[in-house]
Scaffold this active site. Structure first.
Site, PDB file in Angstrom:
ATOM      1  N   SER A   1      43.741  30.084  52.995  1.00 45.00           N
ATOM      2  CA  SER A   1      44.762  31.131  52.861  1.00 45.00           C
ATOM      3  C   SER A   1      45.540  31.152  54.170  1.00 45.00           C
ATOM      4  O   SER A   1      45.058  30.651  55.193  1.00 45.00           O
ATOM      5  CB  SER A   1      44.066  32.483  52.658  1.00 45.00           C
ATOM      6  OG  SER A   1      44.963  33.556  52.829  1.00 45.00           O
TER       7      SER A   1
ATOM      8  N   TYR B   1      37.719  39.011  55.411  1.00 42.17           N
ATOM      9  CA  TYR B   1      38.411  37.956  54.655  1.00 42.17           C
ATOM     10  C   TYR B   1      39.063  36.977  55.630  1.00 42.17           C
ATOM     11  O   TYR B   1      38.943  35.757  55.473  1.00 42.17           O
ATOM     12  CB  TYR B   1      39.462  38.583  53.734  1.00 42.17           C
ATOM     13  CG  TYR B   1      40.180  37.590  52.846  1.00 42.17           C
ATOM     14  CD1 TYR B   1      39.482  36.822  51.918  1.00 42.17           C
ATOM     15  CD2 TYR B   1      41.563  37.407  52.925  1.00 42.17           C
ATOM     16  CE1 TYR B   1      40.134  35.914  51.101  1.00 42.17           C
ATOM     17  CE2 TYR B   1      42.229  36.503  52.111  1.00 42.17           C
ATOM     18  CZ  TYR B   1      41.504  35.755  51.203  1.00 42.17           C
ATOM     19  OH  TYR B   1      42.151  34.845  50.387  1.00 42.17           O
TER      20      TYR B   1
HETATM   21  N1  LIG Z   1      45.922  35.538  45.380  1.00 39.15           N
HETATM   22  C1  LIG Z   1      46.250  35.313  46.645  1.00 39.15           C
HETATM   23  O1  LIG Z   1      47.177  35.956  47.185  1.00 39.15           O
HETATM   24  C2  LIG Z   1      45.545  34.239  47.433  1.00 39.15           C
HETATM   25  C3  LIG Z   1      46.165  33.773  48.602  1.00 39.15           C
HETATM   26  C4  LIG Z   1      45.522  32.804  49.364  1.00 39.15           C
HETATM   27  C5  LIG Z   1      44.299  32.303  48.989  1.00 39.15           C
HETATM   28  N2  LIG Z   1      43.702  32.768  47.849  1.00 39.15           N
HETATM   29  C6  LIG Z   1      42.387  32.209  47.502  1.00 39.15           C
HETATM   30  O2  LIG Z   1      42.488  31.543  46.270  1.00 39.15           O
HETATM   31  C7  LIG Z   1      41.207  31.532  45.616  1.00 39.15           C
HETATM   32  C8  LIG Z   1      41.371  32.020  44.179  1.00 39.15           C
HETATM   33  O3  LIG Z   1      41.847  33.360  44.182  1.00 39.15           O
HETATM   34  P1  LIG Z   1      42.733  33.988  43.003  1.00 39.15           P
HETATM   35  O4  LIG Z   1      43.875  34.664  43.645  1.00 39.15           O
HETATM   36  O5  LIG Z   1      42.957  32.994  41.943  1.00 39.15           O
HETATM   37  O6  LIG Z   1      41.733  35.187  42.545  1.00 39.15           O
HETATM   38  P2  LIG Z   1      41.036  35.565  41.163  1.00 39.15           P
HETATM   39  O7  LIG Z   1      42.046  35.596  40.065  1.00 39.15           O
HETATM   40  O8  LIG Z   1      40.275  36.813  41.484  1.00 39.15           O
HETATM   41  O9  LIG Z   1      40.019  34.370  40.916  1.00 39.15           O
HETATM   42  C9  LIG Z   1      38.845  34.243  41.667  1.00 39.15           C
HETATM   43  C10 LIG Z   1      37.945  33.240  40.970  1.00 39.15           C
HETATM   44  O10 LIG Z   1      36.771  33.041  41.772  1.00 39.15           O
HETATM   45  C11 LIG Z   1      35.653  33.096  40.903  1.00 39.15           C
HETATM   46  N3  LIG Z   1      34.446  33.510  41.625  1.00 39.15           N
HETATM   47  C12 LIG Z   1      34.262  34.603  42.394  1.00 39.15           C
HETATM   48  N4  LIG Z   1      32.999  34.646  42.830  1.00 39.15           N
HETATM   49  C13 LIG Z   1      32.380  33.533  42.322  1.00 39.15           C
HETATM   50  C14 LIG Z   1      31.058  33.020  42.405  1.00 39.15           C
HETATM   51  N5  LIG Z   1      30.089  33.655  43.094  1.00 39.15           N
HETATM   52  N6  LIG Z   1      30.771  31.855  41.771  1.00 39.15           N
HETATM   53  C15 LIG Z   1      31.725  31.210  41.064  1.00 39.15           C
HETATM   54  N7  LIG Z   1      32.981  31.646  40.940  1.00 39.15           N
HETATM   55  C16 LIG Z   1      33.293  32.809  41.570  1.00 39.15           C
HETATM   56  C17 LIG Z   1      36.043  34.099  39.830  1.00 39.15           C
HETATM   57  O11 LIG Z   1      35.310  33.837  38.627  1.00 39.15           O
HETATM   58  P3  LIG Z   1      34.087  34.686  38.067  1.00 39.15           P
HETATM   59  O12 LIG Z   1      34.287  36.111  38.465  1.00 39.15           O
HETATM   60  O13 LIG Z   1      34.171  34.453  36.585  1.00 39.15           O
HETATM   61  O14 LIG Z   1      32.871  34.058  38.676  1.00 39.15           O
HETATM   62  C18 LIG Z   1      37.486  33.716  39.603  1.00 39.15           C
HETATM   63  O15 LIG Z   1      37.587  32.646  38.688  1.00 39.15           O
HETATM   64  C19 LIG Z   1      40.278  32.390  46.474  1.00 39.15           C
HETATM   65  O16 LIG Z   1      39.510  31.559  47.309  1.00 39.15           O
HETATM   66  C20 LIG Z   1      41.262  33.220  47.300  1.00 39.15           C
HETATM   67  O17 LIG Z   1      40.695  33.647  48.507  1.00 39.15           O
HETATM   68  C21 LIG Z   1      44.295  33.721  47.048  1.00 39.15           C
END
Ligand SMILES: NC(=O)c1ccc[n+]([C@@H]2O[C@H](COP(=O)([O-])OP(=O)(O)OC[C@H]3O[C@@H](n4cnc5c(N)ncnc54)[C@H](OP(=O)(O)O)[C@@H]3O)[C@@H](O)[C@H]2O)c1
Length: 247
Positions: free
Chosen positions: A131, A144
């Site tokens: 990120s 985070y």
């Molecule tokens: N959205 C943003 O602004 C942003 C920006 C920069 C980076 N990111 C990063 O991008 C990645 C994805 O985030 P997103 O925005 O797509 O969020 P999201 O929609 O909340 O998706 C998060 C995913 O992680 C999975 N997850 C969480 N805990 C887990 C575990 N213990 N084992 C396996 N899977 C797990 C969840 O699935 P289950 O709950 O079904 O397990 C879900 O599929 C993260 O690493 C986040 O930090 C996001």
């Protein structure tokens, strides 16, 4: 022989979009996450997507996924997210532990388990979803910011350690992405507060934008390592500098 990509956190947001996109690019995709029902729905879209129940905080769960693979060419360490937005001095220790366990140790467990297969593939690609929080601190970023900095240095260290091996290490560092789960999880289910994150922002990134970057990076020729991509919406010039349109 078709290549296999493993995507963690594929039940929502960036991981789901990446699984869908890599399947469209011709990979057999192993889509892992805890919410099986959502994975089944995704897998119904394409015969190339195989749903696997996965909890990256459980070594047993990670080992079971690894044992089910015939090969692995791409690993996308995407599972993770933020919990809370408290100042460091008022933070919840349990939330910091959970963030570290998922984002950092989850990536470590997956990397340890699949590295032999990535090397064996002859052209492995490991993608680390960090990120912009892995590059810049911000107030309330707390655990985070710390976890994403750790993931970023893990990617840098791996690249040094793997030099000479047929494995590329790619860091994808997005800024503001409007996904289904990220802000809702961060604000402990408070959907109204989560919506405020994106309020008035003309064009936050979408999951598809990030999946597009991941697909591009992993499909470069084997000798081309995209070390890092920092991707922000045009409306976000820096972590603190977000353009918002007010009525
Ligand atoms: N959205 C943003 O602004 C942003 C920006 C920069 C980076 N990111 C990063 O991008 C990645 C994805 O985030 P997103 O925005 O797509 O969020 P999201 O929609 O909340 O998706 C998060 C995913 O992680 C999975 N997850 C969480 N805990 C887990 C575990 N213990 N084992 C396996 N899977 C797990 C969840 O699935 P289950 O709950 O079904 O397990 C879900 O599929 C993260 O690493 C986040 O930090 C996001």
């Amino acid at each position: 022989m078709r290549k296999t990509a493993v995507v963690t956190g594929a039940s929502s947001g960036i991981g789901e979009a990446t699984a869908r996109r890599l399947a469209a690019e011709g990979y057999d995709v192993v889509a892992g996450a805890r919410r099986r029902d959502r994975l089944e729905k995704l897998a119904a879209e394409s015969p190339s997507i195989r749903p696997v129940t996965l909890d990256v905080t459980s070594q047993e769960s990670v080992d079971a996924l690894a044992a089910s693979l015939e090969r692995c060419d791409v690993l996308v360490n995407n599972a993770g997210g933020a919990l809370g937005s408290d100042p460091v001095a008022g933070s919840d220790v349990d939330e910091w532990q959970r963030m570290y366990d998922t984002n950092v140790l989850g990536s470590l467990r997956m990397t340890r388990a699949l590295m032999p297969a990535l090397v064996e593939s002859g052209d492995g690609v490991l993608v680390m979803l960090t990120s912009t929080a892995g590059h810049t601190a911000y107030e309330g970023g707390g655990g985070y910011v710390a976890a994403k900095h750790a993931q970023r240095t893990m990617a840098e260290t791996l690249r040094l350690e793997l030099v000479g091996q047929p494995v590329r290490v790619v860091e994808i560092a997005p800024g503001m992405v409007q996904t289904e789960g990220f802000a809702v999880t961060r604000f402990r289910g408070d959907a109204e507060r989560a919506a405020q994150v994106y309020e008035g922002v003309p064009g936050p990134l979408t999951s598809d934008d990030v999946a597009d970057a991941i697909a591009w990076a992993v499909t470069r020729p084997a000798h081309v390592n995209i070390d890092r991509m920092v991707i922000r919406p045009r409306a976000q010039a820096a972590q603190h500098k977000v353009h918002r349109v007010r009525d």
